[in-house]
Design an enzyme around this catalytic site. Sequence first.
Site, PDB file in Angstrom:
ATOM      1  CB  CYS A  33      -6.661  -1.819  -3.663  1.00 38.03           C
ATOM      2  SG  CYS A  33      -6.962  -3.506  -3.111  1.00 38.03           S
ATOM      3  CD  GLU A  48       0.771  -7.135  -3.242  1.00 34.31           C
ATOM      4  OE1 GLU A  48       0.113  -7.078  -4.290  1.00 34.31           O
ATOM      5  OE2 GLU A  48       1.687  -7.959  -3.066  1.00 34.31           O
TER       6      GLU A  48
HETATM    7  P1  NAD Z   1       0.022   5.191   1.581  1.00 35.26           P
HETATM    8  O1  NAD Z   1       0.833   4.862   0.387  1.00 35.26           O
HETATM    9  O2  NAD Z   1      -0.240   6.599   1.892  1.00 35.26           O
HETATM   10  O3  NAD Z   1       0.684   4.560   2.906  1.00 35.26           O
HETATM   11  C1  NAD Z   1       0.936   3.173   3.029  1.00 35.26           C
HETATM   12  C2  NAD Z   1       2.065   2.972   4.037  1.00 35.26           C
HETATM   13  O4  NAD Z   1       3.288   3.482   3.506  1.00 35.26           O
HETATM   14  C3  NAD Z   1       1.841   3.680   5.360  1.00 35.26           C
HETATM   15  O5  NAD Z   1       2.276   2.829   6.386  1.00 35.26           O
HETATM   16  C4  NAD Z   1       2.715   4.921   5.242  1.00 35.26           C
HETATM   17  O6  NAD Z   1       3.153   5.422   6.468  1.00 35.26           O
HETATM   18  C5  NAD Z   1       3.875   4.384   4.451  1.00 35.26           C
HETATM   19  N1  NAD Z   1       4.612   5.396   3.679  1.00 35.26           N
HETATM   20  C6  NAD Z   1       4.146   6.576   3.195  1.00 35.26           C
HETATM   21  N2  NAD Z   1       5.115   7.190   2.476  1.00 35.26           N
HETATM   22  C7  NAD Z   1       6.208   6.386   2.509  1.00 35.26           C
HETATM   23  C8  NAD Z   1       7.509   6.442   1.922  1.00 35.26           C
HETATM   24  N3  NAD Z   1       7.884   7.470   1.175  1.00 35.26           N
HETATM   25  N4  NAD Z   1       8.362   5.416   2.139  1.00 35.26           N
HETATM   26  C9  NAD Z   1       7.986   4.350   2.872  1.00 35.26           C
HETATM   27  N5  NAD Z   1       6.763   4.242   3.457  1.00 35.26           N
HETATM   28  C10 NAD Z   1       5.892   5.243   3.274  1.00 35.26           C
HETATM   29  O7  NAD Z   1      -1.346   4.362   1.402  1.00 35.26           O
HETATM   30  P2  NAD Z   1      -2.724   4.526   2.218  1.00 35.26           P
HETATM   31  O8  NAD Z   1      -3.320   5.832   1.845  1.00 35.26           O
HETATM   32  O9  NAD Z   1      -2.504   4.197   3.642  1.00 35.26           O
HETATM   33  O10 NAD Z   1      -3.596   3.335   1.612  1.00 35.26           O
HETATM   34  C11 NAD Z   1      -4.472   3.498   0.539  1.00 35.26           C
HETATM   35  C12 NAD Z   1      -3.828   3.002  -0.726  1.00 35.26           C
HETATM   36  O11 NAD Z   1      -3.506   1.619  -0.585  1.00 35.26           O
HETATM   37  C13 NAD Z   1      -4.736   3.086  -1.941  1.00 35.26           C
HETATM   38  O12 NAD Z   1      -3.982   3.544  -3.032  1.00 35.26           O
HETATM   39  C14 NAD Z   1      -5.155   1.644  -2.159  1.00 35.26           C
HETATM   40  O13 NAD Z   1      -5.523   1.348  -3.479  1.00 35.26           O
HETATM   41  C15 NAD Z   1      -3.923   0.915  -1.747  1.00 35.26           C
HETATM   42  N6  NAD Z   1      -4.237  -0.480  -1.401  1.00 35.26           N
HETATM   43  C16 NAD Z   1      -3.758  -1.482  -2.214  1.00 35.26           C
HETATM   44  C17 NAD Z   1      -4.105  -2.801  -1.940  1.00 35.26           C
HETATM   45  C18 NAD Z   1      -3.635  -3.952  -2.780  1.00 35.26           C
HETATM   46  O14 NAD Z   1      -3.691  -5.098  -2.317  1.00 35.26           O
HETATM   47  N7  NAD Z   1      -3.188  -3.748  -4.000  1.00 35.26           N
HETATM   48  C19 NAD Z   1      -4.928  -3.073  -0.842  1.00 35.26           C
HETATM   49  C20 NAD Z   1      -5.366  -2.017  -0.058  1.00 35.26           C
HETATM   50  C21 NAD Z   1      -5.009  -0.722  -0.333  1.00 35.26           C
END
Ligand code: NAD
Length: 471
Positions: free
Chosen positions: A264, A230
């Site tokens: 998001c 997501e």
């Molecule tokens: P992020 O991608 O920075 O981090 C999300 C998670 O992934 C964290 O737990 C992080 O530690 C982990 N992570 C980071 N790099 C990784 C890697 N290389 N491998 C595995 N795990 C890793 O996201 P964020 O900044 O915490 O959240 C904001 C983002 O989430 C925005 O882009 C937003 O649009 C999206 N979002 C999407 C939805 C949806 O339902 N589509 C809902 C809410 C937020």
Amino acid sequence: MSKAEIVSCEPATGAEIWRGKPCDVDDAVSRARRAWPAWAAQPLSTRMELVRRFANEVRKEAEKLATTIARETGKPLWEAHAEVELVINKVEISIRGYAERTSQRKLDSALQGTMAVRHKPHGVLAVLGPYNYPAHLPNAHIVPALIAGNVVIFKPSEKAPASGEILARCFNRAGISAAIMQFAVGGPAEGQALVAHEGVDGVLFTGSANTGIAINRRLATRPDKMVALEMGGNNAMVVWDTPKLTDAATLAVQSAFATTGQRCTATRRLIVKSSMYDALVSEVKALSDRLIFGAPFDDPAPFMGPVIDNMAADGLTESFLYLLSHGGKAIKHLVRPDESLPFLSPAIIDTTAMKDRPDVELFGPILQVIRVEDFDEAIAETNNTRFGLAASLVGGTPQEYNKFWANARAGIVNWNRATVNPSHAAPVGGIGLSGNHRPTGYYAADYCAYPVASGEMEQPRAMIGVGLKQA
Ligand code: NAD
């Protein structure tokens, strides 16, 4: 060498709220693997009863959880309370989703006898959470995964471990042990280790497109692993002919600036019919001017808080300046009253004249406005992105909405509604860079279990009808 501690700080004050060591991923996975067979063997009714108890534990902890979410993310307290309600509501939605989407079926066929269709859990699932909804969004994966008979290793965002810890405790107090629903703190390194671990059967991820792509790439040679992504959006709201200007402006402002634009499904691009442009944009600006932005517990309550940290505020400021210096015209400037804290005002910028608008998700309170002449242009502009999460048409005729619905490339397509606040009783997910066709919400049941087809007879019965020599 010991790993650096994870430290979470309140965006509104900079004060530390949580500190702890990152998990040992190997230990977490072996603990989960040992716990899985017994959990999967529990009757479904027991697992459902336990997640209902979890909802009760969240009710008991509602005040503490909401306060922690507000402190840790900076969102206003009223909004943190709404997030806690979403956590609770998710339980009954997931129970219904599991029952309806993974129900057992028996098919009788003259040729093959009885064919049964049942579902099995994947095993050990890693849930990687984002910071903007640190309880609701991981929970949207965890509850359906547990109901289906998986065990979960929940790695919250490193920016919001305190909220995740309270959530995890509610599961554990409900009788779902810390091996079945494991809280595993960490940053990207622990996330990567979980994704790559042989003992993890699937990754349920909510976060940015860049991370989702990295996970997908890492698992490109592992079709055996379930991957549900997501991701973000560059969502459009089209405002067409409507006499309800104030309502249209309100939908745009709510969609762009709720949670300080850190959703998001936030509207990033407001696409407006030329003849309505002046009237609509002046209403949007006037309403945005009245939005209170402040700390989560301020009185009167703010509409929006700070963004998550100073790095995010710096990045958004740079992005706004980029738009300005490449042909954007400011309608309302992005203001940061105190450079040492990540409070940002709502900002609006007309980017109609920009040749190459960057197709990136600006995860903050920046709304771009684009003027168009005809409806086909509005649809083309809606689709002028690699993302495909949410799109709304405000105004227009039923025929225009039908056309918009048929042509807008997004997983959520609304009429006269905000782009934000998708119902988790429906599928929630996107296409393009927004997801990999595994929506969450009600449809999460689909990625938490796999169907097994079984031809079944009480006794073996078989004959070879053709191609045999005489006995
Ligand atoms: P992020 O991608 O920075 O981090 C999300 C998670 O992934 C964290 O737990 C992080 O530690 C982990 N992570 C980071 N790099 C990784 C890697 N290389 N491998 C595995 N795990 C890793 O996201 P964020 O900044 O915490 O959240 C904001 C983002 O989430 C925005 O882009 C937003 O649009 C999206 N979002 C999407 C939805 C949806 O339902 N589509 C809902 C809410 C937020």
